[in-house]
Design a protein around this motif. Structure first.
Motif, PDB file in Angstrom:
ATOM      1  N   ASP A  66      12.815   2.395 -16.019  1.00  0.00           N
ATOM      2  CA  ASP A  66      14.016   1.861 -16.635  1.00  0.00           C
ATOM      3  C   ASP A  66      13.878   0.347 -16.655  1.00  0.00           C
ATOM      4  OD1 ASP A  66      14.768   0.885 -14.079  1.00  0.00           O
ATOM      5  OD2 ASP A  66      15.818   2.736 -13.621  1.00  0.00           O
ATOM      6  N   THR A  67      14.903  -0.348 -17.123  1.00  0.00           N
ATOM      7  CA  THR A  67      14.776  -1.800 -17.266  1.00  0.00           C
ATOM      8  C   THR A  67      14.676  -2.511 -15.919  1.00  0.00           C
ATOM      9  OG1 THR A  67      17.200  -1.972 -17.410  1.00  0.00           O
ATOM     10  CG2 THR A  67      15.979  -1.854 -19.478  1.00  0.00           C
ATOM     11  N   ALA A  68      15.125  -1.857 -14.863  1.00  0.00           N
ATOM     12  CA  ALA A  68      15.030  -2.463 -13.521  1.00  0.00           C
ATOM     13  C   ALA A  68      13.660  -2.251 -12.895  1.00  0.00           C
ATOM     14  CB  ALA A  68      16.114  -1.896 -12.611  1.00  0.00           C
ATOM     15  N   THR A  69      13.013  -1.125 -13.234  1.00  0.00           N
ATOM     16  CA  THR A  69      11.750  -0.774 -12.579  1.00  0.00           C
ATOM     17  C   THR A  69      10.513  -1.011 -13.444  1.00  0.00           C
ATOM     18  OG1 THR A  69      11.913   1.536 -13.323  1.00  0.00           O
ATOM     19  CG2 THR A  69      12.890   0.978 -11.179  1.00  0.00           C
ATOM     20  N   ILE A  70      10.678  -1.390 -14.706  1.00  0.00           N
ATOM     21  CA  ILE A  70       9.545  -1.501 -15.616  1.00  0.00           C
ATOM     22  C   ILE A  70       8.481  -2.464 -15.101  1.00  0.00           C
ATOM     23  CG2 ILE A  70      10.665  -3.292 -16.991  1.00  0.00           C
ATOM     24  CD1 ILE A  70       8.303  -0.495 -18.273  1.00  0.00           C
ATOM     25  N   ALA A  71       8.886  -3.461 -14.324  1.00  0.00           N
ATOM     26  CA  ALA A  71       7.912  -4.424 -13.796  1.00  0.00           C
ATOM     27  C   ALA A  71       6.889  -3.743 -12.891  1.00  0.00           C
ATOM     28  CB  ALA A  71       8.631  -5.538 -13.040  1.00  0.00           C
ATOM     29  N   CYS A  72       7.248  -2.580 -12.335  1.00  0.00           N
ATOM     30  CA  CYS A  72       6.317  -1.847 -11.463  1.00  0.00           C
ATOM     31  C   CYS A  72       5.103  -1.347 -12.242  1.00  0.00           C
ATOM     32  CB  CYS A  72       7.024  -0.653 -10.826  1.00  0.00           C
ATOM     33  SG  CYS A  72       8.388  -1.066  -9.722  1.00  0.00           S
ATOM     34  N   GLN A 119       9.053   3.439  -5.732  1.00  0.00           N
ATOM     35  CA  GLN A 119       9.676   2.969  -4.490  1.00  0.00           C
ATOM     36  C   GLN A 119       8.662   2.199  -3.638  1.00  0.00           C
ATOM     37  OE1 GLN A 119      11.007   6.933  -3.266  1.00  0.00           O
ATOM     38  NE2 GLN A 119      13.134   6.236  -3.421  1.00  0.00           N
ATOM     39  N   VAL A 120       7.404   2.634  -3.662  1.00  0.00           N
ATOM     40  CA  VAL A 120       6.359   1.908  -2.941  1.00  0.00           C
ATOM     41  C   VAL A 120       6.246   0.494  -3.489  1.00  0.00           C
ATOM     42  CG1 VAL A 120       3.872   1.756  -2.524  1.00  0.00           C
ATOM     43  CG2 VAL A 120       5.032   3.961  -2.323  1.00  0.00           C
ATOM     44  N   SER A 121       6.270   0.365  -4.810  1.00  0.00           N
ATOM     45  CA  SER A 121       6.163  -0.952  -5.445  1.00  0.00           C
ATOM     46  C   SER A 121       7.374  -1.817  -5.126  1.00  0.00           C
ATOM     47  CB  SER A 121       6.022  -0.791  -6.963  1.00  0.00           C
ATOM     48  OG  SER A 121       4.778  -0.209  -7.305  1.00  0.00           O
ATOM     49  N   ILE A 122       8.551  -1.225  -5.103  1.00  0.00           N
ATOM     50  CA  ILE A 122       9.760  -1.984  -4.778  1.00  0.00           C
ATOM     51  C   ILE A 122       9.679  -2.507  -3.351  1.00  0.00           C
ATOM     52  CG2 ILE A 122      12.261  -1.815  -4.400  1.00  0.00           C
ATOM     53  CD1 ILE A 122      12.359   0.198  -6.726  1.00  0.00           C
ATOM     54  N   LEU A 123       9.279  -1.636  -2.418  1.00  0.00           N
ATOM     55  CA  LEU A 123       9.155  -2.067  -1.031  1.00  0.00           C
ATOM     56  C   LEU A 123       8.061  -3.122  -0.894  1.00  0.00           C
ATOM     57  CD1 LEU A 123       9.935  -1.937   1.888  1.00  0.00           C
ATOM     58  CD2 LEU A 123       8.517   0.114   2.155  1.00  0.00           C
ATOM     59  N   ALA A 124       6.959  -2.954  -1.618  1.00  0.00           N
ATOM     60  CA  ALA A 124       5.868  -3.933  -1.571  1.00  0.00           C
ATOM     61  C   ALA A 124       6.342  -5.301  -2.050  1.00  0.00           C
ATOM     62  CB  ALA A 124       4.696  -3.458  -2.423  1.00  0.00           C
ATOM     63  N   SER A 125       7.214  -5.313  -3.039  1.00  0.00           N
ATOM     64  CA  SER A 125       7.726  -6.596  -3.547  1.00  0.00           C
ATOM     65  C   SER A 125       8.552  -7.310  -2.484  1.00  0.00           C
ATOM     66  CB  SER A 125       8.561  -6.371  -4.816  1.00  0.00           C
ATOM     67  OG  SER A 125       9.842  -5.816  -4.532  1.00  0.00           O
ATOM     68  N   PRO A 192      16.523  -1.593  -3.157  1.00  0.00           N
ATOM     69  CA  PRO A 192      17.229  -2.068  -4.349  1.00  0.00           C
ATOM     70  C   PRO A 192      16.755  -1.295  -5.575  1.00  0.00           C
ATOM     71  CG  PRO A 192      15.564  -3.651  -3.657  1.00  0.00           C
ATOM     72  CD  PRO A 192      15.642  -2.615  -2.580  1.00  0.00           C
ATOM     73  N   PRO A 193      17.439  -1.422  -6.710  1.00  0.00           N
ATOM     74  CA  PRO A 193      17.107  -0.623  -7.898  1.00  0.00           C
ATOM     75  C   PRO A 193      15.785  -0.979  -8.558  1.00  0.00           C
ATOM     76  CG  PRO A 193      18.854  -2.181  -8.398  1.00  0.00           C
ATOM     77  CD  PRO A 193      18.667  -2.206  -6.909  1.00  0.00           C
ATOM     78  N   GLY A 194      15.223  -2.132  -8.213  1.00  0.00           N
ATOM     79  CA  GLY A 194      13.967  -2.540  -8.823  1.00  0.00           C
ATOM     80  C   GLY A 194      13.247  -3.542  -7.943  1.00  0.00           C
ATOM     81  N   PRO A 195      12.014  -3.901  -8.296  1.00  0.00           N
ATOM     82  CA  PRO A 195      11.257  -4.868  -7.502  1.00  0.00           C
ATOM     83  C   PRO A 195      11.835  -6.273  -7.657  1.00  0.00           C
ATOM     84  CG  PRO A 195      10.089  -4.415  -9.532  1.00  0.00           C
ATOM     85  CD  PRO A 195      11.253  -3.464  -9.496  1.00  0.00           C
ATOM     86  N   ILE A 196      11.656  -7.099  -6.644  1.00  0.00           N
ATOM     87  CA  ILE A 196      12.136  -8.475  -6.721  1.00  0.00           C
ATOM     88  C   ILE A 196      10.992  -9.419  -7.092  1.00  0.00           C
ATOM     89  CG2 ILE A 196      14.058  -8.076  -5.146  1.00  0.00           C
ATOM     90  CD1 ILE A 196      12.423  -9.363  -2.915  1.00  0.00           C
TER      91      ILE A 196
END
Length: 254
Positions: A66-72, A119-125, A192-196
């Protein structure tokens, strides 16, 4: 064009539309805007056109995000790519690279945490924003996984900075913790809903191979080395926090 290129070779190359792939490298990027600006500078591609697609829910959905997670989907690496690639073909290429990166071994490791690849990518960020010392990545990842498994709030300062929109903050104050945003992990539980940021391969691997520890708390070291003091109890953490706050005050860091 090289010094030994003949006129005949040059004419043939131009007339047939032939070209040599360029090496595209990207890393250390936070926002989608940072990424699209980089692509705008490196390729014959409109950054605005790419950003439009990354902010389009239906387009992101086609790739499984989605638009929040596309950066992953963008795995920082060096790729050989034609400089005049179209925006859509570029996204398709990045999705192929993403699928190639997430091998069965990596998927299996993620499942045992248990986290999904996104979720792994979000936590990694979060891990990468939390410490500038890459040797600490697996330790920090283990700490946050402990919090996730116990149902505790992550309370990660970098997510508050992201929510506020200011990564330059030296001190996260109570007023910042009150920012009502799904990225504020002091206010909302879970990830959070997406990576930072766009996490690096090293950051992702640190989560997949996290250190199994009992840490629940962390605080920057008072020597400003970029490293952290880790703690298993609130009492120990409070002592570490006092030392760090005193160091901030001594150096007049607001």
């Amino acid at each position: 064009v090289h010094p030994k290129t003949t006129m005949k070779q040059l004419i043939s190359t131009l007339s047939n539309g032939m070209q040599t792939p360029v090496k595209l490298t990207f890393n250390n990027l936070r926002l989608k805007e940072d990424f699209t600006n980089r692509m705008n500078n490196e390729l014959m591609m409109s950054g605005d056109s790419l950003l439009y697609r990354l902010n389009d829910q239906e387009i992101c959905k086609q790739y499984g995000f989605d638009t929040a997670t596309i950066a992953c989907m963008f795995i920082p690496n060096t790729y050989e790519i034609y400089w005049n690639i179209s925006t859509d073909h570029f996204l398709q290429r990045m999705k192929k690279e993403y699928d190639r990166f997430w091998t069965e071994e990596k998927l299996s490791k993620a499942a045992t945490i248990p986290l999904k690849p996104i979720q792994v990518s979000i936590l990694a960020s979060i891990v990468e924003e939390e410490t500038a010392v890459s040797e600490e990545y697996p330790i920090v990842a283990g700490l946050y996984i402990n919090r996730l498994k116990s149902g505790m709030l992550l309370q990660a300062d970098p997510t508050v900075k992201y929510a506020v929109g200011d990564f330059s903050l030296k001190r996260v104050l109570n007023i910042h913790l009150k920012t009502d945003s799904p990225y504020n992990t002091y206010m909302y539980s879970g990830l959070p809903p997406g990576p930072i940021r766009i996490p690096s391969i090293k950051g992702i691997n640190a989560v997949l191979n996290y250190q199994k520890n009992n840490y629940i708390y962390m605080c920057a070291k008072e020597d400003f080395s970029g490293r952290h003091n880790f703690a298993t109890t609130l009492m120990e953490h409070t002592q570490n926090a006092k030392k760090y706050q005193a160091a901030l005050n001594r150096n007049n860091i607001k």
